[in-house]
Design a protein around this motif. Structure first.
Motif, mmCIF file in Angstrom:
data_model
loop_
_atom_site.group_PDB
_atom_site.id
_atom_site.type_symbol
_atom_site.label_atom_id
_atom_site.label_comp_id
_atom_site.label_asym_id
_atom_site.label_seq_id
_atom_site.Cartn_x
_atom_site.Cartn_y
_atom_site.Cartn_z
ATOM 1 N N THR A 1 -10.491 2.169 10.105
ATOM 2 C CA THR A 1 -9.112 2.125 10.566
ATOM 3 C C THR A 1 -8.305 1.315 9.570
ATOM 4 N N ILE A 2 -7.197 1.864 9.135
ATOM 5 C CA ILE A 2 -6.352 1.169 8.163
ATOM 6 C C ILE A 2 -5.130 0.627 8.891
ATOM 7 N N PRO A 3 -4.985 -0.698 8.940
ATOM 8 C CA PRO A 3 -3.813 -1.267 9.620
ATOM 9 C C PRO A 3 -2.533 -1.072 8.808
ATOM 10 N N LYS A 4 -1.412 -1.229 9.489
ATOM 11 C CA LYS A 4 -0.113 -1.034 8.849
ATOM 12 C C LYS A 4 0.087 -1.990 7.674
ATOM 13 N N LYS A 5 -0.400 -3.221 7.812
ATOM 14 C CA LYS A 5 -0.237 -4.187 6.719
ATOM 15 C C LYS A 5 -0.925 -3.720 5.442
ATOM 16 N N GLU A 6 -2.075 -3.063 5.582
ATOM 17 C CA GLU A 6 -2.776 -2.558 4.408
ATOM 18 C C GLU A 6 -1.984 -1.431 3.746
ATOM 19 N N LEU A 7 -1.354 -0.581 4.546
ATOM 20 C CA LEU A 7 -0.496 0.459 3.974
ATOM 21 C C LEU A 7 0.683 -0.150 3.222
ATOM 22 N N VAL A 8 1.246 -1.220 3.779
ATOM 23 C CA VAL A 8 2.363 -1.901 3.115
ATOM 24 C C VAL A 8 1.891 -2.519 1.803
ATOM 25 N N ARG A 9 0.706 -3.120 1.803
ATOM 26 C CA ARG A 9 0.170 -3.700 0.556
ATOM 27 C C ARG A 9 -0.017 -2.633 -0.517
ATOM 28 N N GLU A 10 -0.541 -1.465 -0.116
ATOM 29 C CA GLU A 10 -0.712 -0.371 -1.077
ATOM 30 C C GLU A 10 0.636 0.098 -1.617
ATOM 31 N N LEU A 11 1.627 0.174 -0.751
ATOM 32 C CA LEU A 11 2.963 0.583 -1.180
ATOM 33 C C LEU A 11 3.556 -0.411 -2.175
ATOM 34 N N THR A 12 3.379 -1.711 -1.916
ATOM 35 C CA THR A 12 3.923 -2.722 -2.839
ATOM 36 C C THR A 12 3.128 -2.777 -4.141
ATOM 37 N N ARG A 13 1.839 -2.432 -4.109
ATOM 38 C CA ARG A 13 1.070 -2.370 -5.358
ATOM 39 C C ARG A 13 1.548 -1.226 -6.237
ATOM 40 N N GLU A 14 1.825 -0.070 -5.602
ATOM 41 C CA GLU A 14 2.275 1.092 -6.365
ATOM 42 C C GLU A 14 3.732 0.950 -6.818
ATOM 43 N N ASN A 15 4.543 0.207 -6.070
ATOM 44 C CA ASN A 15 5.956 -0.010 -6.396
ATOM 45 C C ASN A 15 6.223 -1.503 -6.437
ATOM 46 N N PRO A 16 6.016 -2.137 -7.578
ATOM 47 C CA PRO A 16 6.159 -3.596 -7.648
ATOM 48 C C PRO A 16 7.590 -4.098 -7.440
ATOM 49 N N ASN A 17 8.591 -3.197 -7.490
ATOM 50 C CA ASN A 17 9.968 -3.637 -7.275
ATOM 51 C C ASN A 17 10.277 -3.869 -5.800
ATOM 52 N N TYR A 18 9.371 -3.456 -4.885
ATOM 53 C CA TYR A 18 9.534 -3.732 -3.451
ATOM 54 C C TYR A 18 8.821 -5.026 -3.098
ATOM 55 N N ALA A 19 9.495 -5.864 -2.333
ATOM 56 C CA ALA A 19 8.835 -7.038 -1.769
ATOM 57 C C ALA A 19 8.060 -6.602 -0.526
ATOM 58 N N PHE A 20 7.089 -7.404 -0.120
ATOM 59 C CA PHE A 20 6.261 -7.069 1.037
ATOM 60 C C PHE A 20 7.118 -6.900 2.284
ATOM 61 N N ASN A 21 8.057 -7.821 2.512
ATOM 62 C CA ASN A 21 8.902 -7.754 3.710
ATOM 63 C C ASN A 21 9.800 -6.516 3.710
ATOM 64 N N GLU A 22 10.315 -6.144 2.548
ATOM 65 C CA GLU A 22 11.161 -4.952 2.460
ATOM 66 C C GLU A 22 10.366 -3.692 2.781
ATOM 67 N N ALA A 23 9.162 -3.592 2.223
ATOM 68 C CA ALA A 23 8.326 -2.421 2.476
ATOM 69 C C ALA A 23 7.893 -2.366 3.936
ATOM 70 N N TYR A 24 7.585 -3.513 4.518
ATOM 71 C CA TYR A 24 7.188 -3.577 5.927
ATOM 72 C C TYR A 24 8.333 -3.121 6.829
ATOM 73 N N ASP A 25 9.559 -3.609 6.529
ATOM 74 C CA ASP A 25 10.733 -3.198 7.303
ATOM 75 C C ASP A 25 11.025 -1.707 7.144
ATOM 76 N N LEU A 26 10.808 -1.187 5.949
ATOM 77 C CA LEU A 26 11.030 0.235 5.684
ATOM 78 C C LEU A 26 10.091 1.101 6.534
ATOM 79 N N ILE A 27 8.813 0.766 6.548
ATOM 80 C CA ILE A 27 7.841 1.537 7.329
ATOM 81 C C ILE A 27 8.123 1.399 8.820
ATOM 82 N N ASN A 28 8.439 0.179 9.276
ATOM 83 C CA ASN A 28 8.757 -0.028 10.691
ATOM 84 C C ASN A 28 9.971 0.782 11.122
ATOM 85 N N SER A 29 11.033 0.754 10.327
ATOM 86 C CA SER A 29 12.241 1.482 10.712
ATOM 87 C C SER A 29 11.992 2.993 10.693
ATOM 88 N N PHE A 30 11.181 3.470 9.760
ATOM 89 C CA PHE A 30 10.828 4.886 9.701
ATOM 90 C C PHE A 30 10.100 5.309 10.976
#
Length: 127
Positions: A11-40
């Motif tokens: 099982t992959i938690p949401k935080k791990e998905l956010v970490r992968e997103l920030t690794r692939e896009n270093p211009n996103y901060a963790f909080n910004e990516a987390y808020d983006l996924i939550n709002s989506f």
């Protein structure tokens, strides 16, 4: 869950998905990516709750699933006090698109083809 339905058993938690997103896009901060996924996910849930289908092209469709009132009684933790489940339930149903299903099926089948077979011959069918 049966062995056929498990792919990795993980099982992959949401935080791990956010970490992968920030690794692939270093211009996103963790909080910004987390808020983006939550709002989506919240927008999908809101539209489904209003009765709309949310369709993402070449990925799939999220649709509302309402279940009617249940008149059965249920016991909580083997206690003698019954819990009446006389309420409507709302869940979200997801269905893969044909394109995504074909793509995922192809990826899974190519992974299975790389494994060695136990027997090199086919068994004969009984008549």
């Amino acid at each position: 869950m049966s062995e056929k339905n498990k792919l990795s058993g993980k099982t992959i938690p949401k935080k791990e998905l956010v970490r992968e997103l920030t690794r692939e896009n270093p211009n996103y901060a963790f909080n910004e990516a987390y808020d983006l996924i939550n709002s989506f996910l919240e927008r999908i849930a809101e539209h489904c709750y209003q009765g709309d289908n949310v369709s993402l092209r070449n990925f799939g469709t999220f649709s509302p699933l309402f279940t009617r009132k249940k008149t059965s009684m249920m016991y909580l933790n083997n206690r003698k006090t019954p819990i009446n489940r006389n309420q409507d339930f709302f869940t979200i149903h997801f269905k893969f698109s044909k394109t995504a299903r074909r793509q995922f099926t192809y990826q899974i089948s190519t992974k299975k083809d790389t494994t060695k077979k136990k027997h090199g011959r086919k068994l004969k069918k009984d008549k």
